[in-house]
Design a protein around this motif. Structure first.
Motif, PDB file in Angstrom:
ATOM      1  N   LEU A 169       0.864  -1.185   0.000  1.00  0.00           N
ATOM      2  CA  LEU A 169       0.000   0.000   0.000  1.00  0.00           C
ATOM      3  C   LEU A 169       0.893   1.225   0.000  1.00  0.00           C
ATOM      4  O   LEU A 169       1.653   1.451   0.938  1.00  0.00           O
ATOM      5  CB  LEU A 169      -0.912  -0.002   1.227  1.00  0.00           C
ATOM      6  CG  LEU A 169      -1.902   1.171   1.320  1.00  0.00           C
ATOM      7  CD1 LEU A 169      -2.924   1.091   0.189  1.00  0.00           C
ATOM      8  CD2 LEU A 169      -2.604   1.177   2.678  1.00  0.00           C
ATOM      9  N   ARG A 210       1.389   5.252   0.103  1.00  0.00           N
ATOM     10  CA  ARG A 210       0.742   6.505   0.497  1.00  0.00           C
ATOM     11  C   ARG A 210       1.605   7.720   0.167  1.00  0.00           C
ATOM     12  O   ARG A 210       1.222   8.847   0.487  1.00  0.00           O
ATOM     13  CB  ARG A 210       0.479   6.488   2.014  1.00  0.00           C
ATOM     14  CG  ARG A 210      -0.350   5.311   2.497  1.00  0.00           C
ATOM     15  CD  ARG A 210      -0.682   5.473   3.962  1.00  0.00           C
ATOM     16  NE  ARG A 210      -1.379   4.316   4.510  1.00  0.00           N
ATOM     17  CZ  ARG A 210      -2.035   4.310   5.665  1.00  0.00           C
ATOM     18  NH1 ARG A 210      -2.059   5.411   6.402  1.00  0.00           N
ATOM     19  NH2 ARG A 210      -2.632   3.222   6.100  1.00  0.00           N
ATOM     20  N   ARG A 262      -3.895   6.495  -1.575  1.00  0.00           N
ATOM     21  CA  ARG A 262      -3.891   5.055  -1.284  1.00  0.00           C
ATOM     22  C   ARG A 262      -3.760   4.293  -2.618  1.00  0.00           C
ATOM     23  O   ARG A 262      -4.719   4.174  -3.376  1.00  0.00           O
ATOM     24  CB  ARG A 262      -5.193   4.619  -0.591  1.00  0.00           C
ATOM     25  CG  ARG A 262      -5.478   5.303   0.744  1.00  0.00           C
ATOM     26  CD  ARG A 262      -4.517   4.871   1.829  1.00  0.00           C
ATOM     27  NE  ARG A 262      -4.914   5.381   3.130  1.00  0.00           N
ATOM     28  CZ  ARG A 262      -4.559   6.571   3.624  1.00  0.00           C
ATOM     29  NH1 ARG A 262      -3.791   7.378   2.894  1.00  0.00           N
ATOM     30  NH2 ARG A 262      -4.953   6.950   4.828  1.00  0.00           N
ATOM     31  N   VAL A 265      -2.909   0.636  -4.103  1.00  0.00           N
ATOM     32  CA  VAL A 265      -2.671  -0.785  -3.853  1.00  0.00           C
ATOM     33  C   VAL A 265      -1.881  -1.309  -5.043  1.00  0.00           C
ATOM     34  O   VAL A 265      -2.350  -1.249  -6.187  1.00  0.00           O
ATOM     35  CB  VAL A 265      -3.991  -1.556  -3.684  1.00  0.00           C
ATOM     36  CG1 VAL A 265      -3.709  -3.033  -3.405  1.00  0.00           C
ATOM     37  CG2 VAL A 265      -4.832  -0.953  -2.558  1.00  0.00           C
ATOM     38  N   LEU A 287      -6.796  -4.617  -1.048  1.00  0.00           N
ATOM     39  CA  LEU A 287      -7.773  -3.559  -0.843  1.00  0.00           C
ATOM     40  C   LEU A 287      -8.644  -3.852   0.372  1.00  0.00           C
ATOM     41  O   LEU A 287      -9.016  -2.934   1.119  1.00  0.00           O
ATOM     42  CB  LEU A 287      -8.632  -3.411  -2.101  1.00  0.00           C
ATOM     43  CG  LEU A 287      -9.625  -2.254  -2.136  1.00  0.00           C
ATOM     44  CD1 LEU A 287      -8.940  -0.930  -1.849  1.00  0.00           C
ATOM     45  CD2 LEU A 287     -10.340  -2.208  -3.484  1.00  0.00           C
ATOM     46  N   ALA A 321      -6.775  -2.676   3.248  1.00  0.00           N
ATOM     47  CA  ALA A 321      -6.705  -1.211   3.283  1.00  0.00           C
ATOM     48  C   ALA A 321      -8.032  -0.580   3.679  1.00  0.00           C
ATOM     49  O   ALA A 321      -8.069   0.592   4.064  1.00  0.00           O
ATOM     50  CB  ALA A 321      -6.287  -0.685   1.915  1.00  0.00           C
TER      51      ALA A 321
END
Length: 380
Positions: free
Chosen positions: A13, A15, A60, A62, A117, A120
């Motif tokens: 993930l 960011r 975000r 993935v 996902l 997340a």
């Protein structure tokens, strides 16, 4: 988040916007390896959108890799209102969403994206808007391990790529005759086409947006199209997409003056007319701009081997004259089992807004600015 041994799939993930910027080359390779990708999944479009519309701390991504090679990606952003959600990058100015899946690895990557996902989304509902039928994201929906809902979203119009005369023949006889008459008048006006170079894009986008505002003045222009952040994004993204062959900006000139301009976004599967502007004075010269643009873009799509010419979102009457195929985008709501009540709440809110949109359509059938009002109401 990660998993697996060497050679297995790993899921992370991301960011960090700086890492997103650095992904341009592998991201573009993945786009070329994903047959369902549209121009709106290109790094040029998504990263430019993030620079103009993103919020610090909300990115975000993935990412799925095999042996260090990017083979899957879902580009999302965290929002907090009206409730915590993971939503696609691109927002309301993007016509199609999809995840990216290298077709060589197929279902394995889709399943890995779904698992990543799901992890997340422990505190947020996943709200995937504008999923085109046949998109790789449909596999994500099938593999989702939690609760899910499938809703309808925007209507799009598409034409098969055919010689323009064949497209005209699809119309009723009277309509085809009118189109041919309009084109004779358009050709008599003597417009000249100019495909804008990468270096010319900033100037050309300013001209396009000026013409777009002039064209829609007093008729409910989409408010976002007049904002500096949109101009900034469209300039940056178009410049990169022209460079990469993922976009085209065409000007139409009359006696040396630009009187119309059109941004077209390109992928292997489609050619999509995204935004155009035209001087209202063209109407006085009997120039039908919509027909002019369609003839030009259909010819280019045919020459380039793109199977679909898309009008993108919207079912405006002028599109229906061509008897296009109606394609309804999908909206996927996904959540962990623990967040099932939150998903149901969001689903009811979506349904309430759709009812309000329908009521507004009925109450304001003749309002000149109804499109702008609907755009403001249909909050992403």
């Amino acid at each position: 988040m990660s998993g697996g041994a060497a050679g297995a799939l790993s899921v992370t993930l991301c960011r960090d916007p700086r890492q997103f910027a650095a992904l341009e080359e592998p991201w573009n390779r993945l786009v070329r390896a994903c047959p369902t990708a549209t121009p709106f999944q290109s790094h040029a479009w998504l990263h430019s959108w993030w620079l103009s519309y993103g919020r610090e701390g909300r990115l975000r991504l993935v990412l799925v890799r095999r042996g260090g090679v990017l083979v899957g990606a879902a580009a999302l952003m965290l929002v907090h209102r009206p409730l915590p959600r993971l939503v696609p990058l691109g927002g309301g100015i993007t016509d199609y969403f999809d995840v990216l899946v290298d077709q060589e690895h197929g279902e394995q990557v889709v399943a890995a994206l779904a698992r990543g996902l799901h992890r997340a989304a422990r505190r947020a509902v996943v709200d995937l808007r504008e999923v085109r039928p046949g998109a790789a994201a449909e596999g994500l929906y099938r593999h989702w391990p939690g609760v899910r809902r499938r809703l309808t979203d925007s209507t799009c119009m598409e034409l098969p790529t055919l010689p323009f005369d064949e497209l005209v023949k699809r119309m009723p006889t009277a309509g085809a005759q009118r189109v041919r008459a309009k084109l004779r008048k358009t050709d008599a006006a003597g417009l000249q086409e100019h495909e804008v170079t990468e270096q010319e894009v900033p100037r050309a986008v300013r001209t396009l947006l000026r013409l777009h505002e002039k064209q829609w003045r007093g008729r409910g222009v989409t408010p976002e199209h007049l904002k500096p952040r949109f101009a900034e994004h469209l300039t940056r993204a178009t410049r990169r997409m022209v460079r990469n062959g993922d976009g085209r900006l065409t000007e139409f000139r009359l006696e040396g003056k630009v009187v119309a301009a059109n941004v077209t976004l390109l992928s292997a599967g489609l050619s999509g007319g995204y935004l155009y502007g035209a001087d209202p004075e063209l109407r006085e010269r009997k120039v039908d701009v919509a027909t002019l643009l369609l003839r030009y873009e259909a010819g280019r799509a045919l020459a380039e081997g793109r199977p679909v010419v898309s009008f993108l979102r919207g079912n405006e009457p002028y599109k229906n004259h061509w008897r296009p195929e109606t394609v309804v985008n999908q909206r996927f709501l996904l959540a962990t089992a623990a967040l099932a009540p939150l998903l149901r709440l969001h689903e009811s809110q979506v349904a309430g807004r759709e009812r309000a949109v329908g009521a507004l359509r009925e109450a304001l059938p003749a309002a000149r600015d109804w499109r702008a009002r609907l755009a403001e109401l249909r909050v992403r």
